[in-house]
Design an enzyme around this catalytic site. Structure first.
Site, mmCIF file in Angstrom:
data_model
loop_
_atom_site.group_PDB
_atom_site.id
_atom_site.type_symbol
_atom_site.label_atom_id
_atom_site.label_comp_id
_atom_site.label_asym_id
_atom_site.label_seq_id
_atom_site.Cartn_x
_atom_site.Cartn_y
_atom_site.Cartn_z
ATOM 1 N N LYS A 158 28.708 -1.753 -7.629
ATOM 2 C CA LYS A 158 27.299 -1.192 -7.143
ATOM 3 C C LYS A 158 28.678 -0.160 -6.640
ATOM 4 O O LYS A 158 29.385 0.222 -6.278
ATOM 5 C CB LYS A 158 27.838 -2.188 -5.572
ATOM 6 N N ASN A 290 16.387 0.053 3.971
ATOM 7 C CA ASN A 290 14.311 1.636 3.623
ATOM 8 C C ASN A 290 13.901 2.225 4.600
ATOM 9 O O ASN A 290 14.389 1.397 5.122
ATOM 10 C CB ASN A 290 13.678 0.608 2.824
ATOM 11 N N ARG A 292 11.697 4.003 5.304
ATOM 12 C CA ARG A 292 10.086 4.820 4.920
ATOM 13 C C ARG A 292 9.525 3.357 4.916
ATOM 14 O O ARG A 292 10.039 1.810 4.543
ATOM 15 C CB ARG A 292 10.545 4.794 3.627
ATOM 16 N N VAL A 295 7.283 -0.333 0.237
ATOM 17 C CA VAL A 295 5.444 -1.165 -1.117
ATOM 18 C C VAL A 295 4.881 -2.443 -0.375
ATOM 19 O O VAL A 295 3.135 -2.352 -0.537
ATOM 20 C CB VAL A 295 6.272 -1.469 -2.410
ATOM 21 N N ARG A 338 2.720 -7.554 -7.807
ATOM 22 C CA ARG A 338 2.287 -5.946 -7.756
ATOM 23 C C ARG A 338 1.920 -5.883 -9.508
ATOM 24 O O ARG A 338 2.443 -6.895 -10.710
ATOM 25 C CB ARG A 338 3.605 -5.186 -8.331
#
Length: 452
Positions: A158, A290, A292, A295, A338
């Site tokens: 990664k 995350n 924030r 979605v 989505r």
């Protein structure tokens, strides 16, 4: 509370933030690129300013131009939405330097969670389970092979600064690892400006489950339950639901407790999400944080009846949370899909003009949509055009509402993934709640082969 907020984003998330601001009687300022001059978020905001040419580097990522507009227009605060500058520590820092409130955590916290390697070390120190692996950068392929001999194959290679699956690869042996290391390092350097690589033991067929939290300046931390986000294509989520149909109540409580521990350890303030991999035995491991709004935040809003954007604004305005962990109860079941402008078979973007758009209506149906009939989907931005969210008293009711809504969803002029979503949510494995990260590979792609 704030009087004027600049929204440093576009599309459905900009409209979503404007909606809450209007309800709270907060004046909104939109920014837009030349390609978005006719966009819905531009028309719905109280003021709008063009910030540059269509490519994001020349508009939505141009932080100095956005700050200039914020200062000129008299904004008190900036909401970054998700993506773009939302997890850019330098942008958060520049907002503070310019006397603007960044609606999100501090720049230092964003920076600490932006490096996945650093985040692993921090979460380990907080007592949160992490996948067995390394806590330091892997220098070269020779060192990678030596580490793999200790961890055992298969392993995940990664990029520390990675996202969206870029710089990440599953490798099965020394030869694959030697080949993958250099390529992924170069890709990570090119996309993120940071080629730092690390390695973890591979978890087979995991579930991707994440915990939504909100924390205020007084040290109060409330976990708002979890979301199951296992169904993905190209390492991007396409179906999310809450609560997870897979984890047990005992696992749920342990994950919520671990998330509180993590948030308190790093001094996190505002809304955030801690993502985990969960294996078949219900063991869970920290994946990333995350810093924030996500979605998929509407599914949490549907089961908690909270407005997460409003809560973000209150926290950023130094107001304490008005609820506790015990006072928030999860209600019913919510699922979000989505809708992407993309080929449902290859998953490649399908830009063009939307010649007709009709959204389904009915009980328990919600839309977060960034386009209308006549909108142009350009190749400059993420091809997600809307989110369809359904709620029901039970998962079975929510599934049925979702299936019926997708069947009556109409988009013409571009290709969309609606047929892929329908095949997914009508599949018996999905209806049973068997939604591992291998779902698309194991159940959707084979259907395409059978129908050829």
């Amino acid at each position: 509370m704030f009087e004027k907020i600049l929204i440093a984003n576009r599309g459905e998330i900009a409209r979503r933030i404007i909606r809450t601001c209007k309800r709270l009687k907060i004046h909104t300022i939109a920014v837009y690129s030349e390609a978005d001059a006719e966009a819905l978020h531009v028309r719905e905001a109280d003021e709008a300013y063009c910030i540059g040419k269509p490519p994001v580097a020349q508009s939505y990522l141009n932080m100095e131009r956005i700050l200039e507009v914020a200062k000129e227009s008299g904004a008190d605060a900036i909401h970054p939405g998700y993506g773009l500058l939302s997890e850019n520590a330098n942008f958060a820092r520049r907002c503070t330097e310019e006397g603007l409130v960044f609606i999100g955590p501090s720049a230092d916290v964003i920076a600490s969670m932006g490096s996945k390697l650093e985040a692993r070390k921090t979460m380990k120190a907080a007592g949160v389970p992490i996948v067995e692996g390394v806590e330091t950068a892997v220098r070269d392929s020779a060192e990678a092979i030596e580490i793999a001999s200790r961890l055992g194959y298969p392993i995940m290679l990664k990029a520390s600064a990675g996202g969206g699956g870029i710089g990440m690869q599953l490798v099965e042996n020394d030869e694959e690892l030697a080949k993958a290391f250099e390529g992924n390092q170069k890709r990570a350097q090119s996309f993120f400006g940071d080629g730092t690589m690390y390695m973890e033991r591979f978890i087979a067929n995991p579930h991707h489950v994440e915990v939504q939290i909100i924390a205020d300046h007084a040290g109060n931390v409330v976990p708002l339950f979890e979301r199951e986000c296992s169904i993905q294509r190209r390492n991007q989520k396409v179906v999310e639901e809450a609560p997870s149909p897979f984890i047990t109540e005992e696992t749920r409580l342990r994950m919520l407790d671990a998330s509180i521990q993590a948030v308190k350890h790093i001094g996190y303030v505002n809304a955030g999400t801690i993502e985990y991999l969960v294996d078949a035995e219900q063991n869970f491991y920290f994946l990333e944080m995350n810093t924030r709004l996500q979605v998929e935040h509407p599914v949490t809003e549907e089961i908690t009846k909270l407005d997460l954007v409003e809560e973000q604004l209150k926290v950023a305005a130094q107001q304490p949370l008005t609820f506790t962990r015990d006072s928030i109860q999860k209600q019913g079941h919510a699922i979000e899909v989505r809708i992407y402008a993309e080929n449902p078979t290859t998953f490649f973007p399908s830009p063009g003009v939307i010649t007709a758009l009709e959204l389904p209506t009915g009980e328990g149906i919600r839309h977060e949509c960034g386009v209308e009939t006549g909108s142009t989907v350009t190749p400059f931005y993420d091809p997600m055009i809307s989110k369809l969210v359904v709620w029901g008293d039970t998962r079975a009711i929510a599934c049925e509402r979702l299936i019926q809504a997708l069947k009556s969803y109409k988009v013409e002029g571009i290709q969309t993934n609606i047929s892929m979503l329908l095949k997914t949510v009508t599949h018996e494995q999905f209806l049973k709640g068997h939604t591992t990260t291998k779902f698309v590979e194991e159940y959707y792609l084979p259907q395409l082969t059978e129908t050829k």
